[in-house]
Enzyme design. Structure first.
Site, mmCIF file in Angstrom:
data_model
loop_
_atom_site.group_PDB
_atom_site.id
_atom_site.type_symbol
_atom_site.label_atom_id
_atom_site.label_comp_id
_atom_site.label_asym_id
_atom_site.label_seq_id
_atom_site.Cartn_x
_atom_site.Cartn_y
_atom_site.Cartn_z
ATOM 1 N N CYS A 1 15.167 44.288 -9.389
ATOM 2 C CA CYS A 1 15.543 44.718 -10.742
ATOM 3 C C CYS A 1 16.525 43.775 -11.418
ATOM 4 O O CYS A 1 16.186 43.130 -12.409
ATOM 5 C CB CYS A 1 16.116 46.135 -10.692
ATOM 6 S SG CYS A 1 14.890 47.399 -10.305
ATOM 7 N N ASN B 1 21.327 47.298 -16.548
ATOM 8 C CA ASN B 1 21.252 46.293 -15.492
ATOM 9 C C ASN B 1 22.007 45.025 -15.861
ATOM 10 O O ASN B 1 22.634 44.386 -15.002
ATOM 11 C CB ASN B 1 19.788 45.978 -15.170
ATOM 12 C CG ASN B 1 19.165 47.026 -14.274
ATOM 13 O OD1 ASN B 1 19.848 47.913 -13.766
ATOM 14 N ND2 ASN B 1 17.863 46.937 -14.068
ATOM 15 N N LYS C 1 15.519 39.939 -12.039
ATOM 16 C CA LYS C 1 14.338 39.880 -12.912
ATOM 17 C C LYS C 1 14.660 40.383 -14.306
ATOM 18 O O LYS C 1 14.260 39.778 -15.308
ATOM 19 C CB LYS C 1 13.224 40.721 -12.296
ATOM 20 C CG LYS C 1 12.016 40.946 -13.189
ATOM 21 C CD LYS C 1 10.983 41.832 -12.508
ATOM 22 C CE LYS C 1 11.405 43.269 -12.393
ATOM 23 N NZ LYS C 1 11.427 43.985 -13.701
ATOM 24 N N GLY D 1 31.065 39.196 -3.003
ATOM 25 C CA GLY D 1 30.208 38.927 -1.857
ATOM 26 C C GLY D 1 29.182 37.868 -2.152
ATOM 27 O O GLY D 1 29.485 36.833 -2.756
ATOM 28 N N ASP E 1 -3.435 54.304 -7.448
ATOM 29 C CA ASP E 1 -3.093 52.892 -7.275
ATOM 30 C C ASP E 1 -4.374 52.125 -6.969
ATOM 31 O O ASP E 1 -5.330 52.692 -6.409
ATOM 32 C CB ASP E 1 -2.088 52.702 -6.133
ATOM 33 C CG ASP E 1 -1.377 51.357 -6.203
ATOM 34 O OD1 ASP E 1 -0.239 51.307 -6.717
ATOM 35 O OD2 ASP E 1 -1.963 50.345 -5.751
ATOM 36 N N LYS F 1 17.613 50.704 -20.058
ATOM 37 C CA LYS F 1 17.552 50.239 -18.664
ATOM 38 C C LYS F 1 17.998 48.791 -18.533
ATOM 39 O O LYS F 1 18.812 48.459 -17.664
ATOM 40 C CB LYS F 1 16.126 50.407 -18.128
ATOM 41 C CG LYS F 1 15.923 49.875 -16.690
ATOM 42 C CD LYS F 1 16.801 50.606 -15.691
ATOM 43 C CE LYS F 1 16.715 49.997 -14.300
ATOM 44 N NZ LYS F 1 15.413 50.146 -13.662
ATOM 45 N N THR G 1 6.512 45.176 -13.329
ATOM 46 C CA THR G 1 6.578 44.175 -14.393
ATOM 47 C C THR G 1 7.254 42.932 -13.819
ATOM 48 O O THR G 1 8.427 42.670 -14.089
ATOM 49 C CB THR G 1 7.366 44.703 -15.607
ATOM 50 O OG1 THR G 1 8.646 45.182 -15.170
ATOM 51 C CG2 THR G 1 6.623 45.834 -16.283
ATOM 52 N N GLU H 1 18.061 51.891 -5.040
ATOM 53 C CA GLU H 1 17.357 51.833 -3.757
ATOM 54 C C GLU H 1 18.287 52.357 -2.668
ATOM 55 O O GLU H 1 19.464 52.032 -2.615
ATOM 56 C CB GLU H 1 16.902 50.400 -3.452
ATOM 57 C CG GLU H 1 15.812 49.932 -4.391
ATOM 58 C CD GLU H 1 15.048 48.729 -3.865
ATOM 59 O OE1 GLU H 1 14.867 48.632 -2.638
ATOM 60 O OE2 GLU H 1 14.638 47.898 -4.688
ATOM 61 N N PHE I 1 16.365 55.165 -13.471
ATOM 62 C CA PHE I 1 17.666 54.617 -13.101
ATOM 63 C C PHE I 1 17.886 54.780 -11.597
ATOM 64 O O PHE I 1 18.908 55.296 -11.141
ATOM 65 C CB PHE I 1 18.785 55.315 -13.883
ATOM 66 C CG PHE I 1 18.595 55.264 -15.373
ATOM 67 C CD1 PHE I 1 18.880 54.116 -16.085
ATOM 68 C CD2 PHE I 1 18.113 56.366 -16.052
ATOM 69 C CE1 PHE I 1 18.695 54.055 -17.461
ATOM 70 C CE2 PHE I 1 17.930 56.326 -17.425
ATOM 71 C CZ PHE I 1 18.212 55.166 -18.130
#
Length: 452
Positions: A280, A228, A283, A273, A47, A224, A102, A168, A165
């Site tokens: 993710c 989403n 965006k 809710g 990194d 992906k 991204t 969190e 996939f």
């Protein structure tokens, strides 16, 4: 090669150790690197942020993710992982995962500068026979462009796409034991070799009969963002039903239970809710719309603008509901905000509905006392103007209204009678429909749920 869906099993007792590099040590990259080491591979993770690398090398996760500190500590102790800012150290790895961010650009399109820079830098240390494996979520067509760049820079090196996939809060589990594996590869011998290499990387998961889908590059990119977009649509759909339920006096939770029994629909992601947030879904649906417009098929995803609008409307609705419950004006009222992360088991506040609502109430003159078990630090960096407290008890004491905005177990398990004794006025907005409505009403609270 023929693109297929395959279920494969490694030979009993076979242990494959692959030399791997991971470019990018953010949420995706750090979890992937540590998980690959957990699986027995030799990993170098790179990194550009020295501070992040220093923390990871010391065994300190730079963000909250259950299970990550343990596998990170184990990997460091085993010597199977090292962290560096020096890209040249990736030389000699056979499989190179690109896992950089991204972010959303000013037009809504994905900003690919980090992906482009990572691949360009990586090619300087790449050799023939090695594989560049994209993990980042990118607009369709990106992989084909990068594949051409890699082949031109290093003949014999191959770029493929292997979308992630991750959920969190469950990212370690989802990496080590994924529910499916998708390989986007070129046709021909290069693609066959890439499949064989990735099969070695994911041998443990494949030994457990994890479905493996081998597709072309464009399909892998679309998987992906399509997933989403579908999940975002499902969440916004039930929130649209909540808007109607609130007008007619129906219960959207019971409605979701009823339609969720239909196997074609399913119950997951039908919880009304505040809507979705995080790094993710918001965006990705905006970037997907932008890419469709660039391709001349913007009308195909025009509905995603409405999905986005429904989602954002829920935040304004909660602010309005709080004002109504407080007599039409929040000025000077003490508001206990429980939850700042966009979801429980995370400290991620990117596009968090909970934090957005807290900030809006503050702007309208409320005295906000905000608490989250893990996200206070990340929230403070984004909204330093808010007043943060160290416990739910501190937030609740003397509150004129309680807002439960993230469904942490700590908040689900609050004793309503105890809370009633602490607050100034027993009014609660259950922004996630996660409280026992009857228990809170029995304790004297004016209870306001979402679509209930």
């Amino acid at each position: 090669m023929r693109f297929t869906v395959a279920w494969t099993r490694s030979r009993p007792g076979t242990v494959v150790h692959v030399r791997i590099s991971v470019i990018g040590c953010g949420y995706l990259g750090a979890v992937h690197a540590a998980s690959m080491a957990k699986l027995g591979h030799d990993v170098v993770a790179v990194d550009v942020d020295p501070g992040k690398i220093e923390r990871l090398a010391a065994g300190e996760a730079p963000f909250f993710e259950p299970g990550l500190p343990e596998i990170l500590t184990e990997a460091l102790a085993s010597g199977r992982i090292r962290f560096t800012t020096d890209m040249s150290e990736v030389a000699g790895a056979r499989v190179h995962f690109v896992a950089v961010g991204t972010p959303q650009g000013p037009t809504g399109a994905a900003d690919l500068k980090y992906v482009d820079a990572a691949v360009a830098s990586l090619t300087e240390h790449l050799s023939a026979g090695e594989f560049v494996v994209g993990k980042s979520t990118v607009p369709v067509g990106t992989a084909a462009r990068l594949a051409a760049d890699v082949s031109a820079a290093v003949p014999g090196a191959t770029l493929v796409w292997n979308p992630e996939f991750l959920r969190e809060g469950f990212a370690v589990q989802d990496t080590i034991a994924p529910d499916r594996l998708v390989y986007g590869v070129p046709a021909g011998p290069e693609g066959d070799a890439a499949v064989a290499a990735l099969d070695e990387v994911y041998a443990v998961a494949l030994a457990e009969d994890t479905p493996r889908l081998v597709v072309d590059l464009a399909t892998a990119e679309l998987v992906k963002v399509s997933a989403n977009a579908f999940l975002a649509t499902k969440i916004s759909f039930i929130n649209a039903m909540a808007e109607i339920a609130e007008v007619v006096g129906a219960d959207v939770t019971a409605l979701a239970d009823a339609i969720g029994h239909d196997a074609r629909i399913g119950r997951k992601f039908l919880n009304a809710g505040l809507g979705f947030g995080g790094g993710c879904l918001p965006k990705d649906i905006r970037a997907f719309q932008a890419r469709a417009t660039e391709l001349g098929v913007g009308e195909s995803l025009a509905f995603l603008a409405d999905i986005d609008a429904i989602n954002l409307r829920r935040r304004a609705h909660v602010v309005d509901l709080a004002a109504q419950a407080l007599g039409g004006d929040v000025t000077g009222k003490r508001v206990a905000v429980l939850g700042l992360a966009f979801k429980p088991n995370s400290d991620d506040v990117r596009d968090s509905p909970s934090l957005d609502i807290a900030a809006r109430l503050h702007e309208q003159g409320a005295v906000v006392a905000a608490y989250d078990p893990e996200a206070t630090g990340t929230a403070r960096r984004l909204h330093p103007e808010l007043h943060y407290v160290e416990s739910a008890t501190e937030a609740l004491t003397g509150a004129d209204i309680v807002l439960v905005l993230t469904e942490w177990n700590e908040f689900r398990e609050l004793d309503a009678a105890t809370v009633a004794a602490a607050v100034a006025t027993p009014v609660v907005i259950d922004g996630r429909n996660c409280l026992d409505r009857d228990a809170w009403r029995a304790a004297g609270f004016a209870y306001h749920g979402m679509g209930r």
